[in-house]
Design a protein around this motif. Structure first.
Motif, PDB file in Angstrom:
ATOM      1  N   ALA A  87       0.909  -1.226  -0.140  1.00  0.00           N
ATOM      2  CA  ALA A  87       0.153   0.185   0.061  1.00  0.00           C
ATOM      3  C   ALA A  87       0.828   1.339  -0.142  1.00  0.00           C
ATOM      4  N   ILE A  88       1.933   1.143   0.737  1.00  0.00           N
ATOM      5  CA  ILE A  88       2.783   2.426   0.872  1.00  0.00           C
ATOM      6  C   ILE A  88       3.408   2.973  -0.613  1.00  0.00           C
ATOM      7  N   THR A  89       3.633   1.689  -1.227  1.00  0.00           N
ATOM      8  CA  THR A  89       4.578   1.829  -2.491  1.00  0.00           C
ATOM      9  C   THR A  89       3.279   2.499  -3.562  1.00  0.00           C
ATOM     10  N   ASP A  90       1.968   2.080  -3.144  1.00  0.00           N
ATOM     11  CA  ASP A  90       1.012   2.578  -4.426  1.00  0.00           C
ATOM     12  C   ASP A  90       0.237   3.731  -3.777  1.00  0.00           C
ATOM     13  N   ALA A  91       0.388   4.489  -2.719  1.00  0.00           N
ATOM     14  CA  ALA A  91      -0.411   5.530  -2.189  1.00  0.00           C
ATOM     15  C   ALA A  91      -0.242   6.520  -2.964  1.00  0.00           C
ATOM     16  N   ARG A  92      -1.282   7.248  -3.577  1.00  0.00           N
ATOM     17  CA  ARG A  92      -1.085   8.494  -3.936  1.00  0.00           C
ATOM     18  C   ARG A  92      -2.199   9.389  -3.573  1.00  0.00           C
ATOM     19  N   PRO A  93      -1.797  10.438  -2.701  1.00  0.00           N
ATOM     20  CA  PRO A  93      -0.861  10.728  -2.158  1.00  0.00           C
ATOM     21  C   PRO A  93      -0.458   9.999  -1.096  1.00  0.00           C
ATOM     22  N   LEU A  94       0.811  10.092  -0.572  1.00  0.00           N
ATOM     23  CA  LEU A  94       1.133   9.543   0.808  1.00  0.00           C
ATOM     24  C   LEU A  94       0.522  10.006   1.933  1.00  0.00           C
ATOM     25  N   SER A  95      -0.890   9.664   2.128  1.00  0.00           N
ATOM     26  CA  SER A  95      -1.533  10.226   3.407  1.00  0.00           C
ATOM     27  C   SER A  95      -2.437   9.263   3.717  1.00  0.00           C
ATOM     28  N   PRO A  96      -3.321   9.343   4.944  1.00  0.00           N
ATOM     29  CA  PRO A  96      -4.124   8.308   5.367  1.00  0.00           C
ATOM     30  C   PRO A  96      -5.051   8.018   4.445  1.00  0.00           C
ATOM     31  N   ARG A  97      -5.926   8.936   3.713  1.00  0.00           N
ATOM     32  CA  ARG A  97      -6.628   8.543   2.720  1.00  0.00           C
ATOM     33  C   ARG A  97      -6.211   7.915   1.636  1.00  0.00           C
ATOM     34  N   GLY A  98      -5.206   8.394   1.017  1.00  0.00           N
ATOM     35  CA  GLY A  98      -4.311   7.731  -0.139  1.00  0.00           C
ATOM     36  C   GLY A  98      -3.877   6.066   0.662  1.00  0.00           C
ATOM     37  N   LEU A  99      -3.395   6.103   1.648  1.00  0.00           N
ATOM     38  CA  LEU A  99      -2.863   4.525   2.125  1.00  0.00           C
ATOM     39  C   LEU A  99      -4.285   3.788   1.997  1.00  0.00           C
ATOM     40  N   LYS A 100      -5.352   4.164   2.758  1.00  0.00           N
ATOM     41  CA  LYS A 100      -6.427   3.418   2.728  1.00  0.00           C
ATOM     42  C   LYS A 100      -7.094   3.035   1.290  1.00  0.00           C
ATOM     43  N   GLU A 101      -6.720   3.855   0.571  1.00  0.00           N
ATOM     44  CA  GLU A 101      -7.391   3.591  -0.907  1.00  0.00           C
ATOM     45  C   GLU A 101      -6.300   2.559  -1.596  1.00  0.00           C
ATOM     46  N   ALA A 102      -4.949   2.715  -1.155  1.00  0.00           N
ATOM     47  CA  ALA A 102      -4.125   1.744  -1.733  1.00  0.00           C
ATOM     48  C   ALA A 102      -4.375   0.285  -1.202  1.00  0.00           C
ATOM     49  N   LEU A 103      -4.403   0.165   0.201  1.00  0.00           N
ATOM     50  CA  LEU A 103      -4.938  -0.910   0.884  1.00  0.00           C
ATOM     51  C   LEU A 103      -6.030  -1.879  -0.071  1.00  0.00           C
ATOM     52  N   GLY A 150      -1.195 -19.369   7.611  1.00  0.00           N
ATOM     53  CA  GLY A 150      -2.357 -20.108   7.269  1.00  0.00           C
ATOM     54  C   GLY A 150      -1.738 -21.440   6.383  1.00  0.00           C
ATOM     55  N   ALA A 151      -2.579 -22.190   5.746  1.00  0.00           N
ATOM     56  CA  ALA A 151      -2.265 -23.452   5.037  1.00  0.00           C
ATOM     57  C   ALA A 151      -1.804 -23.002   3.904  1.00  0.00           C
ATOM     58  N   PRO A 152      -1.093 -23.881   2.962  1.00  0.00           N
ATOM     59  CA  PRO A 152      -0.553 -23.525   1.728  1.00  0.00           C
ATOM     60  C   PRO A 152      -1.694 -23.028   0.981  1.00  0.00           C
ATOM     61  N   GLY A 153      -1.366 -22.146   0.250  1.00  0.00           N
ATOM     62  CA  GLY A 153      -2.318 -21.416  -0.919  1.00  0.00           C
ATOM     63  C   GLY A 153      -3.269 -20.245  -0.328  1.00  0.00           C
ATOM     64  N   THR A 154      -2.928 -19.844   0.936  1.00  0.00           N
ATOM     65  CA  THR A 154      -3.832 -18.614   1.540  1.00  0.00           C
ATOM     66  C   THR A 154      -3.198 -17.511   0.967  1.00  0.00           C
ATOM     67  N   ARG A 155      -4.151 -16.587   0.578  1.00  0.00           N
ATOM     68  CA  ARG A 155      -3.643 -15.206  -0.093  1.00  0.00           C
ATOM     69  C   ARG A 155      -4.552 -13.912   0.595  1.00  0.00           C
ATOM     70  N   VAL A 156      -3.759 -13.081   0.605  1.00  0.00           N
ATOM     71  CA  VAL A 156      -4.357 -11.570   1.147  1.00  0.00           C
ATOM     72  C   VAL A 156      -4.843 -10.815  -0.199  1.00  0.00           C
ATOM     73  N   SER A 157      -5.943 -10.447  -0.024  1.00  0.00           N
ATOM     74  CA  SER A 157      -6.633  -9.618  -0.675  1.00  0.00           C
ATOM     75  C   SER A 157      -7.617  -8.692  -0.035  1.00  0.00           C
ATOM     76  N   PHE A 158      -7.778  -7.009  -0.472  1.00  0.00           N
ATOM     77  CA  PHE A 158      -8.692  -6.284  -0.126  1.00  0.00           C
ATOM     78  C   PHE A 158      -9.332  -5.862  -1.360  1.00  0.00           C
ATOM     79  N   GLY A 159     -10.178  -4.744  -0.902  1.00  0.00           N
ATOM     80  CA  GLY A 159     -11.057  -4.453  -2.105  1.00  0.00           C
ATOM     81  C   GLY A 159     -12.046  -3.125  -1.548  1.00  0.00           C
TER      82      GLY A 159
END
Length: 372
Positions: free
Chosen positions: A300-316, A327-336
């Motif tokens: 998220a930090i590398t994708d935040a535009r701008p580097l602000s709380p809202r920018g970081l939230k949207e990058a997350l 977790g077990a093999p195959g577990t992934r992390v995704s937000f939206g």
């Protein structure tokens, strides 16, 4: 360094909403922060980020032993220090009221390991180190696999305990399991003799514990006095076993819900790097969970535009399908945009049991394997 090259560090808050006991080993305290140091340090070395990331740590006594106010005040302090996001709070009884303050006052994104869906909101994301809705289903699965048809339930008098119970009643009914007795206990370590005797009189095939974990500190001694050793199952409260020997002994003999799986290659490669950097190999859930949180924040930090709380939230919200160490093999992390729960797949939780050596645990089951 020239004026043009210098930059302040990016600040991320780490809010621990319970005070670790003095007996908590220093190396395990380090395991809270070292995953962030490793992930962000590697990113700086690889040129993924051009400025350091500083973790601003706060440790306060929230519920069940302290107060919600202490947690909200600490969150405000981290915001005032310029943190773009906060990892914490983590205990459900603190998270739900703190979410209101985040939405109304702070508007700085928070990531938590709470298992409560009531935490999820515009600014609040979850790496659920368990789930008040999922875990009761997994208990029912384990009970059925073990051939247990009746169960007695120990319920801590808290939001966590009552929420677990509500969902376990439904899961048990769907699985053909009969709850023959329910006994309430305090959410801190108190005398539980009467409660355990009540369950013993009902003669269930197995026991289930609903709560944060401190409420069952004295259950095993009462079971020993009764000469009763039933199969017993607990939640991610099991992960409190690493706090100190008292908690380890409290969970001996219990099957608990956990997030360390030796077969997860992502986690093992991470431990290889951890061991090379720090000279230890911490094979339990906390370093795995914190790796995934740090790695997600880095994305998220590398994708935040701008580097602000809202920018970081949207990058997350743009973090998608990142391989997880927990977790077990195959577990992934995704937000939206409206997805606030990080780990995807039933295998983000596994069942483990403690070994009597006071150090190790072993895998009992992987949830969801039957459906694969």
């Amino acid at each position: 360094m020239s004026y043009e090259s210098a930059a302040e560090p990016i600040k991320i808050g780490y809010l621990m909403d319970f005070r670790l006991p003095d007996s908590y080993p220093q190396h395990m305290r380090d395991d809270l922060s070292l995953p962030f140091e490793l992930i962000f340090g590697e990113a700086r070395e690889q040129g993924l980020i051009d400025r350091p990331v500083e973790i601003v740590y706060r440790e306060v006594e929230g519920l069940p032993k302290g107060s919600v106010k202490a947690v909200i005040d600490a969150y405000g302090d981290l915001v005032d220090e310029g943190c773009l996001a906060v990892f914490g709070p983590h205990i459900t009884d603190n998270c739900v009221p703190t979410r209101e303050a985040i939405e109304e006052r702070f508007k700085v994104p928070a990531l938590s390991v709470t298992g409560s869906d009531d935490w999820l909101g515009e600014w609040t994301f979850s790496f659920p180190q368990g789930s008040l809705t999922d875990e009761p289903i997994f208990w029912a699965d384990l009970l059925v696999k073990g051939g247990h048809r009746t169960v007695g339930v120990i319920v801590e008098q808290s939001l966590v305990g009552r929420s677990y119970l509500q969902h376990f009643r439904a899961a048990a009914a769907r699985s053909g399991i009969t709850i023959v007795a329910e006994a309430e206990v305090a959410q801190t370590a108190q005398d539980v003799g009467a409660a355990v005797h009540r369950l013993h009189a009902a003669a269930p095939d197995a026991l289930v514990h609903c709560g944060f974990g401190f409420g069952i500190v004295f259950v095993n001694p009462v079971l020993a006095e009764l000469g009763w050793d039933p199969p017993r199952f607990t939640s991610t409260a099991f992960q409190n076993a690493w706090i100190n020997p008292i908690m380890w002994n409290a969970f001996l003999g219990w099957t608990g819900v956990d997030q360390y799986d030796e077969a997860n290659a992502v986690g093992q490669r991470y431990l290889d790097r951890f061991e090379q950097r720090f000279g230890r190999r911490p094979q339990y859930c906390v370093p795995m969970v914190n790796h995934d949180v740090a790695n997600t924040l880095l994305r998220a930090i590398t994708d935040a535009r701008p580097l602000s709380p809202r920018g970081l939230k949207e990058a997350l919200e743009r973090v998608k399908m990142v391989p997880a160490a927990a977790g077990a093999p195959g577990t992934r992390v995704s937000f939206g945009n409206w997805t606030r729960r990080a780990w995807m797949g039933a295998g983000y939780l596994v069942a483990r049991r403690l070994d009597p050596d006071g150090v190790n645990s072993h895998l009992v089951d992987r949830f969801g394997e039957d459906a694969r």
